[in-house]
Motif scaffolding. Structure first.
Motif, PDB file in Angstrom:
ATOM      1  N   UNK A 213       0.829  -1.203   0.000  1.00 14.78           N
ATOM      2  CA  UNK A 213       0.000   0.000   0.000  1.00 14.78           C
ATOM      3  C   UNK A 213       0.867   1.257   0.000  1.00 14.78           C
ATOM      4  N   UNK A 214       1.942   1.236   0.796  1.00 14.41           N
ATOM      5  CA  UNK A 214       2.776   2.425   0.907  1.00 14.41           C
ATOM      6  C   UNK A 214       3.459   2.797  -0.387  1.00 14.41           C
ATOM      7  N   UNK A 219      -0.857   7.299  -1.483  1.00 12.19           N
ATOM      8  CA  UNK A 219      -0.659   8.283  -0.432  1.00 12.19           C
ATOM      9  C   UNK A 219       0.609   9.100  -0.689  1.00 12.19           C
ATOM     10  N   UNK A 220       0.898   9.331  -1.960  1.00 14.05           N
ATOM     11  CA  UNK A 220       2.160   9.958  -2.345  1.00 14.05           C
ATOM     12  C   UNK A 220       2.331  11.345  -1.729  1.00 14.05           C
ATOM     13  N   UNK A 221       1.292  12.185  -1.778  1.00 20.06           N
ATOM     14  CA  UNK A 221       1.426  13.556  -1.284  1.00 20.06           C
ATOM     15  C   UNK A 221       1.725  13.588   0.208  1.00 20.06           C
ATOM     16  N   UNK A 222       1.071  12.739   0.987  1.00 21.06           N
ATOM     17  CA  UNK A 222       1.358  12.707   2.420  1.00 21.06           C
ATOM     18  C   UNK A 222       2.762  12.167   2.679  1.00 21.06           C
ATOM     19  N   UNK A 223       3.230  11.269   1.829  1.00 23.36           N
ATOM     20  CA  UNK A 223       4.584  10.746   1.993  1.00 23.36           C
ATOM     21  C   UNK A 223       5.632  11.821   1.659  1.00 23.36           C
ATOM     22  N   UNK A 224       5.313  12.669   0.684  1.00 22.66           N
ATOM     23  CA  UNK A 224       6.221  13.782   0.376  1.00 22.66           C
ATOM     24  C   UNK A 224       6.330  14.715   1.583  1.00 22.66           C
ATOM     25  N   UNK A 225       5.188  14.979   2.241  1.00 20.86           N
ATOM     26  CA  UNK A 225       5.215  15.821   3.435  1.00 20.86           C
ATOM     27  C   UNK A 225       6.037  15.166   4.542  1.00 20.86           C
ATOM     28  N   UNK A 240       7.749   4.870  -5.296  1.00 24.79           N
ATOM     29  CA  UNK A 240       6.363   5.139  -5.671  1.00 24.79           C
ATOM     30  C   UNK A 240       6.279   5.525  -7.154  1.00 24.79           C
ATOM     31  N   UNK A 241       5.172   5.199  -7.815  1.00 33.93           N
ATOM     32  CA  UNK A 241       5.071   5.390  -9.273  1.00 33.93           C
ATOM     33  C   UNK A 241       5.198   6.840  -9.708  1.00 33.93           C
ATOM     34  N   UNK A 262      -0.964   7.754 -15.216  1.00 33.21           N
ATOM     35  CA  UNK A 262      -0.889   8.779 -14.173  1.00 33.21           C
ATOM     36  C   UNK A 262      -2.262   9.374 -13.898  1.00 33.21           C
ATOM     37  N   UNK A 263      -3.036   9.610 -14.976  1.00 32.38           N
ATOM     38  CA  UNK A 263      -4.381  10.154 -14.803  1.00 32.38           C
ATOM     39  C   UNK A 263      -5.265   9.185 -14.027  1.00 32.38           C
ATOM     40  N   UNK A 264      -5.153   7.896 -14.345  1.00 31.29           N
ATOM     41  CA  UNK A 264      -5.966   6.908 -13.636  1.00 31.29           C
ATOM     42  C   UNK A 264      -5.549   6.782 -12.175  1.00 31.29           C
ATOM     43  N   UNK A 265      -4.265   6.972 -11.885  1.00 30.79           N
ATOM     44  CA  UNK A 265      -3.811   6.923 -10.505  1.00 30.79           C
ATOM     45  C   UNK A 265      -4.370   8.101  -9.714  1.00 30.79           C
ATOM     46  N   UNK A 266      -4.384   9.283 -10.329  1.00 36.36           N
ATOM     47  CA  UNK A 266      -4.962  10.449  -9.663  1.00 36.36           C
ATOM     48  C   UNK A 266      -6.455  10.232  -9.432  1.00 36.36           C
ATOM     49  N   UNK A 267      -7.131   9.667 -10.421  1.00 33.49           N
ATOM     50  CA  UNK A 267      -8.552   9.368 -10.269  1.00 33.49           C
ATOM     51  C   UNK A 267      -8.775   8.385  -9.116  1.00 33.49           C
TER      52      UNK A 267
END
Length: 388
Positions: A213-214, A219-225, A240-241, A262-267
């Motif tokens: 999952x990680x 949860x990429x944005x929270x991992x960047x933070x 992460x992709x 990438x679009x499908x991942x954001x969706x």
């Protein structure tokens, strides 16, 4: 004898009473005002602009300068124009959709003080009943009262139309691209088995699920933070992709279809955030498929909680297998207010009986782990033969 008041020069005589004129009716409900604005358009053909699709399958359409909610035939697209003919005003405005080449669909605007109404019957109801759950934003929009723009305080009809920001246009483009391709996955798809074979310890399996999952990008944005705060290393982030796609783009070796992926991942990120649910599909070991989902239920007060206390969060986790010997097996674990409830279902009574023989061992293991069971149910998937 009392003195006459009209003889006193300091007191002015009463003026004759005038008839009170009836007050002119002003205003009205948004529904009445909208119907009044369409009175001169009965039988007129016009173009409606599809502004948005709502959560129940209906559409927000701008008609005669007013946004309103209506059912449209299958295939309607956001941003397109649809031909409309006003055929009735009461009990609410009704339009015929289409130019006559195909059977027209008579639809009614849902435009009331309490907000848009869901169609109660007919084709619109069938479409709404079969619609997929929409986003939180669409559901909220579907419940909001729709006020004609002319009635909004401070509205300037001559003002230029609003323009989306660059960020909003980018998000809209990404979501459109995700929907235009193949069916966008609503689950994380495991690319490699979690374990090399059966017999792994629960701790090892849990760790591998955590890492799957990680590193999914969900949860990429929270991992960047977390990385910015020093709580996560750069090598962890590079798995992460999103980071892999950025590195490939810089090197000019981005594979075909990378933009769509990438679009499908954001969706998928937006869907997960709105639904408060994570789904994973893959192989737990080679040849053995597994489906796993985690969801957070809406908070609610328990029987032992006071009304002024914060509702206890409830989490639900479920797994589904199809084993060679046991057949289809699903298990659901619910955590609520410190209580643990497990429900196991199989597709055969023999498999349920085999699992019941080990129910005592499961209860002892959970108690040893510090999470004693509040309830355990093992039975058939259709609910027959449950045993507590």
């Amino acid at each position: 004898m009392l003195p006459r008041l009209d003889a006193n020069p300091a007191i002015a005589p009463l003026a004759p009473a005038r008839a009170v004129a009836g007050a002119a009716a002003v205003g009205g409900t948004p529904q009445e005002l909208f119907q009044r604005s369409l009175q001169t358009l009965l039988g007129t053909s016009m173009q409606g602009q599809v502004m948005a699709r709502l959560g129940d399958g209906s559409f927000l359409v701008r008609v005669a300068g007013t946004p309103a909610r209506m059912q449209l035939p299958p295939g309607a697209q956001v941003g397109a124009e649809v031909p409309l003919t006003l055929i009735a005003l009461d009990p609410r405005p009704s339009f015929q959709v289409g130019g006559g080449r195909e059977p027209a669909v008579s639809v009614a605007l849902a435009y009331t003080e309490a907000g848009p109404e869901a169609p109660a019957h007919g084709e619109g109801a069938a479409q709404a009943a079969g619609a997929r759950p929409g986003s939180v934003a669409a559901n909220l929009l579907g419940k909001a009262p729709l006020t004609p723009s002319a009635l909004l305080p401070g509205f300037d009809a001559g003002a230029p139309p609003p323009v989306l920001s660059n960020t909003a246009r980018a998000i809209a483009s990404i979501l459109t691209q995700a929907e235009s391709g193949p069916a966008a996955p609503l689950a994380i798809l495991g690319k490699t088995p979690l374990m090399n074979g059966p017999g792994a310890t629960p701790a090892a399996l849990a760790q591998n699920l955590h890492e799957a999952l990680g590193a999914s990008g969900l949860f990429y944005e929270s991992h960047v933070a977390e990385w910015a705060e020093g709580k996560r290393t750069l090598p962890q982030l590079m798995r992460e992709p999103q980071m892999a796609a950025a590195a490939a783009a810089q090197d000019g070796r981005a594979p075909a279809g990378a933009d769509l992926a990438s679009a499908q991942l954001i969706n998928l990120q937006l869907h997960t955030h709105e639904q408060a649910r994570v789904l994973w599909q893959g192989e737990v070991w080679p040849g053995q498929k597994m489906e796993w989902d985690i969801a957070r239920d809406a908070p609610r007060h328990g029987q032992d909680e006071r009304a002024d206390e914060e509702p206890a969060p409830a989490w639900r986790s479920g797994v589904r297998f199809n084993f060679p010997l046991l057949g289809a097996v699903s298990a659901s674990v619910t955590l609520s207010g410190g209580q643990v409830h497990i429900q196991v279902q199989t597709d055969s009574e023999s498999s349920a009986a085999a699992l019941r023989q080990h129910a005592g061992a499961l209860e002892r293991s959970m108690e040893a782990a510090g999470a004693p069971l509040s309830s355990l149910s093992i039975g058939l998937q259709n609910g027959a033969g449950d045993a507590e």
